[in-house]
Design a protein around this motif. Structure first.
Motif, PDB file in Angstrom:
ATOM      1  N   GLU B  11      -6.862 -18.664  47.902  1.00  0.00           N
ATOM      2  CA  GLU B  11      -5.587 -18.003  48.155  1.00  0.00           C
ATOM      3  C   GLU B  11      -4.649 -18.865  48.991  1.00  0.00           C
ATOM      4  OE1 GLU B  11      -4.470 -14.836  46.908  1.00  0.00           O
ATOM      5  OE2 GLU B  11      -5.997 -15.708  45.598  1.00  0.00           O
ATOM      6  N   VAL B  23     -15.954 -16.747  52.614  1.00  0.00           N
ATOM      7  CA  VAL B  23     -14.675 -16.070  52.771  1.00  0.00           C
ATOM      8  C   VAL B  23     -13.802 -16.856  53.732  1.00  0.00           C
ATOM      9  CG1 VAL B  23     -13.599 -14.028  53.773  1.00  0.00           C
ATOM     10  CG2 VAL B  23     -15.582 -13.774  52.323  1.00  0.00           C
ATOM     11  N   GLU B  25     -11.556 -17.350  56.706  1.00  0.00           N
ATOM     12  CA  GLU B  25     -11.446 -16.581  57.943  1.00  0.00           C
ATOM     13  C   GLU B  25     -10.029 -16.070  58.141  1.00  0.00           C
ATOM     14  OE1 GLU B  25     -12.684 -18.730  61.369  1.00  0.00           O
ATOM     15  OE2 GLU B  25     -14.751 -18.860  60.667  1.00  0.00           O
ATOM     16  N   PHE B  26      -9.073 -16.703  57.511  1.00  0.00           N
ATOM     17  CA  PHE B  26      -7.699 -16.288  57.743  1.00  0.00           C
ATOM     18  C   PHE B  26      -7.260 -15.161  56.821  1.00  0.00           C
ATOM     19  CE2 PHE B  26      -3.157 -16.290  57.593  1.00  0.00           C
ATOM     20  CZ  PHE B  26      -2.860 -16.228  58.949  1.00  0.00           C
ATOM     21  N   CYS B  27      -7.463 -15.334  55.497  1.00  0.00           N
ATOM     22  CA  CYS B  27      -6.895 -14.333  54.577  1.00  0.00           C
ATOM     23  C   CYS B  27      -7.956 -13.602  53.761  1.00  0.00           C
ATOM     24  CB  CYS B  27      -5.889 -14.997  53.651  1.00  0.00           C
ATOM     25  SG  CYS B  27      -6.646 -16.021  52.393  1.00  0.00           S
ATOM     26  N   PHE B  28      -9.238 -13.885  54.031  1.00  0.00           N
ATOM     27  CA  PHE B  28     -10.332 -13.227  53.311  1.00  0.00           C
ATOM     28  C   PHE B  28     -10.413 -13.662  51.854  1.00  0.00           C
ATOM     29  CE2 PHE B  28     -12.413  -9.378  55.439  1.00  0.00           C
ATOM     30  CZ  PHE B  28     -12.298  -9.928  56.684  1.00  0.00           C
ATOM     31  N   PRO B  30     -11.517 -15.819  48.594  1.00  0.00           N
ATOM     32  CA  PRO B  30     -12.799 -16.456  48.307  1.00  0.00           C
ATOM     33  C   PRO B  30     -12.710 -17.980  48.417  1.00  0.00           C
ATOM     34  CG  PRO B  30     -11.778 -15.687  46.287  1.00  0.00           C
ATOM     35  CD  PRO B  30     -10.892 -15.231  47.409  1.00  0.00           C
ATOM     36  N   ILE B 202     -23.398 -13.602  48.116  1.00  0.00           N
ATOM     37  CA  ILE B 202     -22.521 -13.361  49.276  1.00  0.00           C
ATOM     38  C   ILE B 202     -22.264 -14.700  49.970  1.00  0.00           C
ATOM     39  CG2 ILE B 202     -22.171 -12.019  51.380  1.00  0.00           C
ATOM     40  CD1 ILE B 202     -23.968  -9.849  50.128  1.00  0.00           C
ATOM     41  N   ALA B 305     -15.021  -8.467  42.065  1.00  0.00           N
ATOM     42  CA  ALA B 305     -14.501  -9.386  43.084  1.00  0.00           C
ATOM     43  C   ALA B 305     -13.599 -10.453  42.483  1.00  0.00           C
ATOM     44  CB  ALA B 305     -15.668 -10.037  43.820  1.00  0.00           C
ATOM     45  N   ASP B 306     -13.909 -10.910  41.278  1.00  0.00           N
ATOM     46  CA  ASP B 306     -13.101 -11.959  40.673  1.00  0.00           C
ATOM     47  C   ASP B 306     -12.186 -11.409  39.581  1.00  0.00           C
ATOM     48  OD1 ASP B 306     -13.792 -14.583  41.914  1.00  0.00           O
ATOM     49  OD2 ASP B 306     -15.810 -13.930  41.416  1.00  0.00           O
TER      50      ASP B 306
END
Lengths: 91, 414
Positions: B11, B23, B25-28, B30, B202, B305-306
């Motif tokens: 992202e 993930v 850390e800033f915007c979650f 992938p 995960i 998720a995708d």
């Protein structure tokens, strides 16, 4: 209403390593504001510029995805458990 | 040799070192593995691939693993079968089936888990784990056994017997959770935060997901280093779907294909759990999660998720998205078995039913090179078709009894 919020690993840097937060809020939106007051920066991790829950963030209240409830307007009762979970792949 | 460089958020583009994290850390968003494609283009040739093992590991240089031994039970390099009979039935001259039923634990999941188990060992984990709709459970249990890792497998309690036994045989700690797959997944995300385990889907997900690229590489190699015109893929989380396309694009990018990638990528889902098809039909990139209700349990992920990336892949490739009803799934399974001799699980029935829809809509040209991905074995989902099969003749051990029974069933003895 005092509710417990489970914080996932990627956010714990912002919560000084705390896994569970206790917050007081009538609904989820208020809960996020309350966490933001305690731990600035949390809200922008969870919500996008429009204030909506980010695409890759899942938030559950008592195990139910809030997108099946009322989203950020989902009301919270004392003793509820909120869980924040990043999306994961599957099969 | 490994051409991996870093992990990058899909992202926001932030980069991370190659750790067991998934993930941003800033915007979650992938995280995805980034490669040095310039070096890869110079180092990887068709010749070294052809000389490699007859498994997915012939593409080792395109996968995110180090120099050590891989956890290998011979996943991949499965047959690409010209489906002449089925093609004739549907009016298609260049129809192929990628038969991933014949993997060691009978589904494509062996590909992703072979990479994930290898990474788990590289990172020094002692425990391999997953949340699963069944096929992943079998693959994780099998590779965990081979790798000598402690293995925990979490499944919804209502799974098909074939998947429960198919995982339990390898000796994992098998945990049946009273809930849907999406609930099992949420639980496992919480557990992944508590225990220092390698959860393949995960914290190991960025590496794990890359294993599915081999479904793209193999098909292209087996077609004579060409990407097909159509790829029809049964879709749950959307991960494999996007990685097949990535596989085609990577081969093109490093100069190993004879054609440019102009593949129409097709998402096939069961209508009882079709969040990606729904979004496609509503012309949005926003997935609304659903509560699954379908016999295609391996595709019963209500919160894919995708899904977002699958939708983007459909758009980029001028593809399509098709949802089919459960009775069509059963018909698809039977048609595939009766014409091509392949007994696929429900997901295969979904893909065949979707193919029929596309043919009925005149979307696919008679000459188009079309590949249907058949990703798991029907022996694991026997419940889905058991009632629709027949006739089964029960007779006394006499010729008379046989001939009576045949007559009653309306059969003509040839």
């Amino acid at each position: 209403m005092v509710v417990k919020v489970r914080i996932p690993t990627p956010l714990r840097r912002l919560t000084n390593g705390r896994e569970i937060l206790e917050i007081t809020a009538a609904d989820l939106g208020q809960g996020i504001e309350s966490m933001e007051t305690q731990f600035p920066g949390l809200k922008e991790r969870l919500c996008d510029e429009e204030g909506e829950i980010r695409r890759f963030v899942n938030i559950y209240v008592n195990g139910e995805d809030v997108r099946f409830l009322q989203g950020l307007a989902t009301s919270l009762e004392a003793g509820d458990e909120v869980s924040i979970v990043p999306a994961v792949a599957g099969g | 040799m490994s051409y991996t460089k870093a992990l990058r958020c899909r992202e926001c583009g932030r980069e991370y070192s190659l750790e067991p994290i998934h993930v941003c850390e800033f915007c979650f968003g992938p995280l995805e593995v980034v490669y040095d494609y310039a070096a890869m283009a110079g180092g990887v040739t068709r010749e070294n691939i052809i000389l490699g093992p007859y498994s997915m590991w012939r593409y080792r240089d395109l996968l995110p693993v180090g120099e050590g031994e891989v956890v290998d039970i011979n996943a991949g390099f499965t047959p690409l079968i010209p489906a002449n009979n089925l093609g004739r039935t549907l009016g298609l001259k260049n129809l192929y089936l990628k038969n991933d039923c014949v993997n060691p634990s009978y589904s494509f999941k062996d590909r992703v888990v072979s990479v994930a188990a290898t990474k788990a060992r590289e990172f020094g984990f002692k425990t391999l784990a997953c949340a699963s709709t069944g096929n992943l459970a079998c693959a994780v249990a099998a590779h965990g056994a081979k790798a000598g890792l402690e293995t925990y497998v979490f499944i919804p309690a209502d799974l098909e017997q074939g998947k429960i036994v198919g995982a339990a045989i390898y000796g994992p700690t098998l945990v049946a959770v009273e809930g849907s797959y999406d609930e099992v997944n949420r639980l496992c995300s919480e557990l992944a935060d508590r225990y220092p385990w390698a959860f393949v889907n995960i914290n190991i997900r960025p590496y794990y997901a890359e294993g599915s690229k081999t479904l793209g590489y193999e098909v292209a190699e087996q077609l004579g280093w060409r990407a097909p015109d159509w790829a029809i893929v049964p879709v749950a989380s959307g991960s494999m779907f996007t990685k097949i396309y990535k596989g085609f694009k990577e081969l093109e990018h490093i100069g190993l294909l004879n054609n440019g990638v102009d593949t129409h990528m097709v998402v096939a889902q069961a209508r009882g759990c079709s969040p990606i098809v729904n979004a496609f039909e509503q012309e949005t990139l926003n997935i609304r999660p659903v509560k699954p209700h379908t016999i295609a349990k391996s595709l019963a992920i209500g919160n894919p998720a995708d899904g977002y990336y699958a939708l983007k892949t459909i758009r980029e490739s001028h593809g399509a998205a098709v949802a089919v009803m459960d009775p069509e799934v059963v018909e698809g399974m039977k048609l595939l078995a009766e014409t091509e001799g392949i007994f696929a699980e429900t997901a295969g029935g979904v893909a065949i039913a979707a193919l029929k829809h596309l043919v009925a809509a005149d979307a696919i040209g008679a000459e188009d090179v079309t590949v249907v991905y058949v990703t798991g074995s029907g022996l694991k989902t026997q419940e889905a078709v058991a009632d629709a099969l027949g006739p089964r003749l029960v007779i006394k051990p006499t010729v008379h009894s046989f001939e009576e029974a045949v007559k009653e069933a309306g059969k003509v003895v040839p």
